[in-house]
Design a protein around this motif. Structure first.
Motif, PDB file in Angstrom:
ATOM      1  N   LYS A 183      23.229  28.974  18.164  1.00 50.50           N
ATOM      2  CA  LYS A 183      23.248  27.695  17.387  1.00 50.50           C
ATOM      3  C   LYS A 183      22.887  26.619  18.601  1.00 50.50           C
ATOM      4  N   MET A 184      21.965  26.945  19.417  1.00 53.04           N
ATOM      5  CA  MET A 184      21.862  25.897  20.602  1.00 53.04           C
ATOM      6  C   MET A 184      21.171  24.753  19.945  1.00 53.04           C
ATOM      7  N   GLY A 185      21.380  23.682  20.558  1.00 56.93           N
ATOM      8  CA  GLY A 185      20.571  22.429  19.937  1.00 56.93           C
ATOM      9  C   GLY A 185      21.008  21.775  18.556  1.00 56.93           C
ATOM     10  N   THR A 186      22.367  22.429  18.441  1.00 57.56           N
ATOM     11  CA  THR A 186      22.812  21.872  17.107  1.00 57.56           C
ATOM     12  C   THR A 186      23.863  20.906  17.285  1.00 57.56           C
ATOM     13  N   VAL A 187      25.210  21.189  17.340  1.00 54.21           N
ATOM     14  CA  VAL A 187      26.166  20.298  17.635  1.00 54.21           C
ATOM     15  C   VAL A 187      26.449  19.839  19.086  1.00 54.21           C
ATOM     16  N   ASP A 188      25.679  20.741  19.858  1.00 62.05           N
ATOM     17  CA  ASP A 188      25.536  20.115  21.556  1.00 62.05           C
ATOM     18  C   ASP A 188      24.779  19.012  21.237  1.00 62.05           C
ATOM     19  N   MET A 189      23.600  18.992  20.776  1.00 62.01           N
ATOM     20  CA  MET A 189      22.682  17.824  20.885  1.00 62.01           C
ATOM     21  C   MET A 189      23.391  16.538  20.154  1.00 62.01           C
ATOM     22  N   GLN A 190      24.117  16.900  18.891  1.00 62.80           N
ATOM     23  CA  GLN A 190      24.780  15.925  18.043  1.00 62.80           C
ATOM     24  C   GLN A 190      25.971  15.037  19.309  1.00 62.80           C
ATOM     25  N   ASP A 191      26.697  16.026  20.075  1.00 63.10           N
ATOM     26  CA  ASP A 191      27.785  15.404  20.680  1.00 63.10           C
ATOM     27  C   ASP A 191      27.138  14.470  21.705  1.00 63.10           C
ATOM     28  N   TRP A 211      16.609  39.373  30.400  1.00 63.11           N
ATOM     29  CA  TRP A 211      16.913  40.431  29.483  1.00 63.11           C
ATOM     30  C   TRP A 211      18.102  40.683  28.566  1.00 63.11           C
ATOM     31  N   PHE A 212      19.399  39.621  28.972  1.00 60.95           N
ATOM     32  CA  PHE A 212      20.314  39.336  28.133  1.00 60.95           C
ATOM     33  C   PHE A 212      20.614  38.227  27.695  1.00 60.95           C
ATOM     34  N   PHE A 213      20.241  37.047  28.459  1.00 63.55           N
ATOM     35  CA  PHE A 213      20.766  35.660  28.216  1.00 63.55           C
ATOM     36  C   PHE A 213      20.471  35.074  26.956  1.00 63.55           C
ATOM     37  N   GLY A 214      19.057  35.081  26.839  1.00 69.04           N
ATOM     38  CA  GLY A 214      18.494  34.614  25.512  1.00 69.04           C
ATOM     39  C   GLY A 214      19.043  35.128  24.302  1.00 69.04           C
ATOM     40  N   GLY A 215      18.995  36.409  24.266  1.00 71.82           N
ATOM     41  CA  GLY A 215      19.643  37.061  23.294  1.00 71.82           C
ATOM     42  C   GLY A 215      21.253  36.891  22.590  1.00 71.82           C
ATOM     43  N   GLU A 216      21.808  36.766  23.511  1.00 76.27           N
ATOM     44  CA  GLU A 216      23.338  36.274  23.415  1.00 76.27           C
ATOM     45  C   GLU A 216      23.454  34.795  23.022  1.00 76.27           C
ATOM     46  N   TYR A 217      22.732  33.696  23.512  1.00 69.63           N
ATOM     47  CA  TYR A 217      22.717  32.449  22.979  1.00 69.63           C
ATOM     48  C   TYR A 217      22.069  32.112  22.062  1.00 69.63           C
ATOM     49  N   THR A 218      20.825  32.477  21.912  1.00 68.86           N
ATOM     50  CA  THR A 218      19.674  31.963  20.649  1.00 68.86           C
ATOM     51  C   THR A 218      20.045  33.273  19.533  1.00 68.86           C
ATOM     52  N   GLY A 219      20.324  34.396  19.848  1.00 72.05           N
ATOM     53  CA  GLY A 219      20.004  35.412  19.009  1.00 72.05           C
ATOM     54  C   GLY A 219      18.596  36.113  19.424  1.00 72.05           C
ATOM     55  N   SER A 220      18.471  37.163  18.956  1.00 74.79           N
ATOM     56  CA  SER A 220      17.341  38.230  19.441  1.00 74.79           C
ATOM     57  C   SER A 220      16.273  38.287  18.482  1.00 74.79           C
ATOM     58  N   SER A 221      16.291  37.682  17.289  1.00 72.49           N
ATOM     59  CA  SER A 221      15.146  37.620  16.218  1.00 72.49           C
ATOM     60  C   SER A 221      14.172  36.690  16.476  1.00 72.49           C
ATOM     61  N   ALA A 233      12.720  30.955  17.630  1.00 71.76           N
ATOM     62  CA  ALA A 233      11.802  29.679  17.246  1.00 71.76           C
ATOM     63  C   ALA A 233      12.540  28.718  16.646  1.00 71.76           C
ATOM     64  N   ALA A 234      14.104  28.860  16.062  1.00 68.56           N
ATOM     65  CA  ALA A 234      14.692  27.901  15.557  1.00 68.56           C
ATOM     66  C   ALA A 234      15.453  27.263  16.392  1.00 68.56           C
ATOM     67  N   GLN A 235      15.657  27.710  17.758  1.00 67.58           N
ATOM     68  CA  GLN A 235      16.090  26.894  18.841  1.00 67.58           C
ATOM     69  C   GLN A 235      15.414  26.696  20.107  1.00 67.58           C
ATOM     70  N   SER A 236      13.704  26.832  19.967  1.00 70.29           N
ATOM     71  CA  SER A 236      13.170  26.827  21.180  1.00 70.29           C
ATOM     72  C   SER A 236      12.407  25.523  21.386  1.00 70.29           C
ATOM     73  N   PRO A 237      12.475  24.886  22.297  1.00 71.80           N
ATOM     74  CA  PRO A 237      11.721  23.618  22.710  1.00 71.80           C
ATOM     75  C   PRO A 237      10.316  24.062  22.573  1.00 71.80           C
ATOM     76  N   MET A 238       9.765  25.097  23.311  1.00 67.50           N
ATOM     77  CA  MET A 238       8.047  25.103  22.948  1.00 67.50           C
ATOM     78  C   MET A 238       7.670  25.222  21.750  1.00 67.50           C
ATOM     79  N   ALA A 239       8.619  25.810  20.593  1.00 67.25           N
ATOM     80  CA  ALA A 239       8.337  25.687  19.380  1.00 67.25           C
ATOM     81  C   ALA A 239       8.020  24.348  18.618  1.00 67.25           C
ATOM     82  N   THR A 240       8.818  23.592  19.274  1.00 68.66           N
ATOM     83  CA  THR A 240       8.713  22.047  18.756  1.00 68.66           C
ATOM     84  C   THR A 240       8.235  21.214  19.642  1.00 68.66           C
ATOM     85  N   VAL A 241       7.481  21.764  20.455  1.00 64.84           N
ATOM     86  CA  VAL A 241       6.930  20.652  21.440  1.00 64.84           C
ATOM     87  C   VAL A 241       5.869  19.773  21.176  1.00 64.84           C
ATOM     88  N   ARG A 242       5.370  20.258  19.998  1.00 63.78           N
ATOM     89  CA  ARG A 242       4.043  19.466  19.370  1.00 63.78           C
ATOM     90  C   ARG A 242       4.633  18.072  18.747  1.00 63.78           C
TER      91      ARG A 242
END
Length: 698
Positions: A514-522, A587-597, A602-611
């Motif tokens: 859930k990166m970029g959710t309650v952390d951004m809110q805080d 090989w492990f970091f992103g999958g554990e923090y953002t999930g691997s699907s 995409a739901a937690q990616s700055p590149m996906a929302t850079v537009r």
């Protein structure tokens, strides 16, 4: 504080205490612009208040002091301006240091034997033909590397499998013996012939007389470990018959983050695991046998069933019988994080250890006994960086709002200051004490942090700073970044949102997948709370900046909140997809923090929302960053330019992910100057008017 004041930042090592408790020795290191590196020496600090601290050595860079158990010898690491750290010893009463090693890539760490006659040390050992082991073969001319594992690179180290960290034992010579003399003439020729007979591969180095002579003058070191993986955290058993260390020697070690405690006989042989009967999958940070020999202490993080679930796992202290059995966790894993002791466990008394605990923007000193009793020794608005005791004396190194590093004696529960290494810094630079603040997030969750307010009534432009990690914390200690920006007229806000360390495991794990959710809110709630509370802050002149995870959250925030006049995105985790194959931990970091699907990433990616970004952004990266590789910044900068956002890309050659903390002094100063130039462009102040038409360097 200004960028040119960097050489006044003196860091102080953990203390080495003489067995009689009369004094401690610390290493004091600072950046140096002339040498463009870090220089420093050892200082001896008496407990007696009538005696002053004094410089003990005069090397280029002397670090890691350690007294022998009998108190007769001081060992330390010395690096020359053009060389790697090597192990040295000197009589504790003073004298000329003697070098004990000539490790090709330098010595990393070491530990004394209980009888004071030998030292075990760790050194990266290059495979034949690599890293200058063959004359005339440069790095670009080495053989190709065939990679088959996930774990093959590390930020700040580079490739790891071909230069694993191995352990060696060296006997310490009698320091009053007549020194060896360099062989010459017939003796040198005989030495060359002997080397050739011993190893035919030495033919390429047959004419390297300097290397042969250097080795002939040194005591012989004996290799203890040989597996193609790192062996670290070395220490002797209480009886001196074994060396304990930490490594990943288990089957399938390339597929998880687990490591364990092992021991190898000083006489040689295969390492044997030292594992608790009830232990799960863990990554062990440090291990040490108690002085009475009954217990084995170790610090570790649980990794879950997958062996990869590292997210916001607090490091805990465990103890088990030295002869085997079940381990008992001694610290509260939910509320305490003793990861500050990862460099090694410091023993105190027959069956207790000293620990550093991350606690709500501070680092505390605690003592734990093997039976579970513990006490809080040092707490408050400071960061303890090391502690040791002997002869009834306790010495503590620390940093706080007024010092980058000093040493104190702990007496009757109070710290008595013994040094003042930051006096020159305070004399030449104005150091502003941070104001501690807590504001409620949008859902009522308390967010803790600080405001560094520049002098004057304002209104001041505001810089919202976001730390890296994310499982890390801003602290109450002197922070060069905040001081430089405040000196330039900016109010600096920094907080520890959910995801940070020091506030319990649940706080840290709340952003897992859930990166970029309650952390951004805080962080935004902390900003809003400060703007409402302080009239000196200009709510219409806001900037946002951060590095690593802070770069991530900066880039994520400006894609959704457009109130900021400008942003700085530094060494950011910006695209979870490409991060998987390019980062040393991808090989492990992103999958554990953002999930691997794909959907989760995409739901937690700055590149996906850079537009969605409209905020002018300076992207900063280092060419040798293997943690957040430079391609992350390159692609993000390019995407901003393609959609017409005012953007610039500042790239540092020869630097890695640690640029802002341990990069070359010239680059650290230049980084500050370019950051201030960027803020002057969009948030000018009286102290930082800059050139409105200026741009970062090419």
């Amino acid at each position: 504080m200004k960028p040119e004041h960097l050489p006044l930042l003196k860091s102080v090592s953990a203390p080495a205490v003489h067995p009689d408790g009369s004094r401690a020795v610390v290493s004091v290191i600072r950046p140096d612009f002339d040498a463009d590196t870090y220089v420093g020496q050892l200082w001896t600090v008496p407990l007696d208040p009538e005696k002053l601290p004094r410089r003990l050595t005069r090397g280029f860079r002397d670090t890691a002091p350690a007294f022998s158990p009998d108190g007769l010898v001081l060992a330390f690491l010395r690096a020359t301006a053009d060389g790697k750290p090597q192990l040295h010893v000197v009589e504790a009463a003073g004298g000329e240091p003697q070098v004990l090693t000539n490790a090709k890539l330098g010595v990393s760490s070491f530990a004394w034997s209980p009888d004071s006659h030998s030292i075990v040390f760790g050194a990266r050992t290059p495979d034949d033909g690599r890293y200058g082991t063959l004359d005339g073969v440069s790095a670009g001319a080495e053989d190709a590397r065939l990679i088959t594992d996930y774990k093959y690179r590390m930020n700040g180290v580079g490739y790891t499998a071909d230069k694993a960290l191995q352990l060696y034992i060296v006997d310490v010579p009698e320091l009053d013996d007549e020194p060896r003399v360099a062989p010459a003439g017939r003796a040198l020729n005989a030495l060359k012939l002997s080397a050739l007979k011993a190893d035919a591969r030495s033919a390429a180095a047959e004419d390297d007389a300097d290397a042969l002579v250097a080795d002939a003058l040194l005591p012989s070191a004996r290799q203890l470990t040989f597996a193609a993986t790192d062996h670290s955290g070395e220490s002797f058993s209480t009886d001196g018959e074994f060396v304990y260390f930490v490594a990943s020697l288990h089957e399938g070690s390339d597929l998880d983050l687990a490591s364990g405690v092992y021991r190898v006989a000083v006489s040689g042989g295969e390492p044997e695991p030292v594992k608790a009967a009830n232990a799960g999958r863990q990554t062990v940070a440090a291990a040490r046998q108690s002085r009475n020999g009954k217990w084995l202490f170790f610090t570790a993080q649980e990794l879950g069933e997958s062996g990869q679930d590292f997210v916001a796992r607090n490091t805990a202290l465990y103890v088990m019988p030295a002869d085997g059995g079940d381990a008992t966790v001694l610290s509260d894993v939910e509320t305490m994080d003793v990861s500050g002791t990862a460099a090694g466990l410091e023993l105190r008394g027959p069956d207790s250890v000293l620990l550093l605990n991350n606690a709500q923007g501070t680092v505390e000193l605690l003592e734990f006994g093997a039976t579970g009793n513990h006490s809080l020794l040092v707490h408050g608005d400071r960061v303890v960086t090391g502690a040791a005791s002997a002869g009834g004396s306790m010495f503590v190194s620390f940093a706080d709002a007024a010092t980058a590093g000093d040493l104190a004696a702990l007496e009757d529960g109070q710290l008595r200051l013994l040094t003042d290494f930051s006096a020159e810094l305070r004399l030449q630079a104005e150091i502003i004490e941070p104001q501690e603040l807590t504001f409620d997030s949008a859902d009522g969750y308390p967010v803790h942090g600080w405001l560094v307010l520049p002098p004057g009534k304002g209104p001041h432009p505001v810089l919202l700073n976001i730390h890296g990690g994310p499982f890390s914390q801003y602290t109450a200690a002197l922070f060069d970044e905040a001081q430089v920006y405040a000196d330039a007229g900016y109010a600096v806000l920094m907080c520890n949102p959910r995801g940070s360390s020091g506030y319990g495991q649940a706080h840290g794990r709340s952003i897992k997948e859930k990166m970029g959710t309650v952390d951004m809110q805080d962080v935004l709630s902390f900003l809003d709370g400060a703007l409402a509370k302080f009239q000196e802050l200009d709510g219409g002149a806001l900037g946002i900046m951060g590095g690593s995870y802070g770069g991530y959250l900066t880039a994520w925030t400006i894609s959704q909140d457009h109130r900021f006049k400008a942003a700085i995105v530094e060494r950011g985790f910006l695209d979870p997809v490409s991060f998987i194959g390019s980062s040393d931990i991808g090989w492990f970091f992103g999958g554990e923090y953002t999930g691997s699907s794909a959907e989760q990433m995409a739901a937690q990616s700055p590149m996906a929302t850079v537009r969605n970004v409209r905020t002018p952004s300076l992207v900063i990266h280092s060419e040798e960053d293997l943690r957040c590789p430079v391609e992350q910044g390159q692609r993000y900068f390019t995407a901003l330019k393609q959609q017409g956002v005012d953007a610039a890309f500042l790239v540092f050659p020869g630097e890695n992910h640690e640029l802002s903390r341990s990069g070359t002094p010239h680059h650290r100063k230049q980084r500050f100057e370019e950051i201030l130039r960027w803020w002057a462009r969009y948030l000018p102040t009286k102290a930082n008017p800059g050139d409105p038409g200026g741009a970062p360097i090419n």
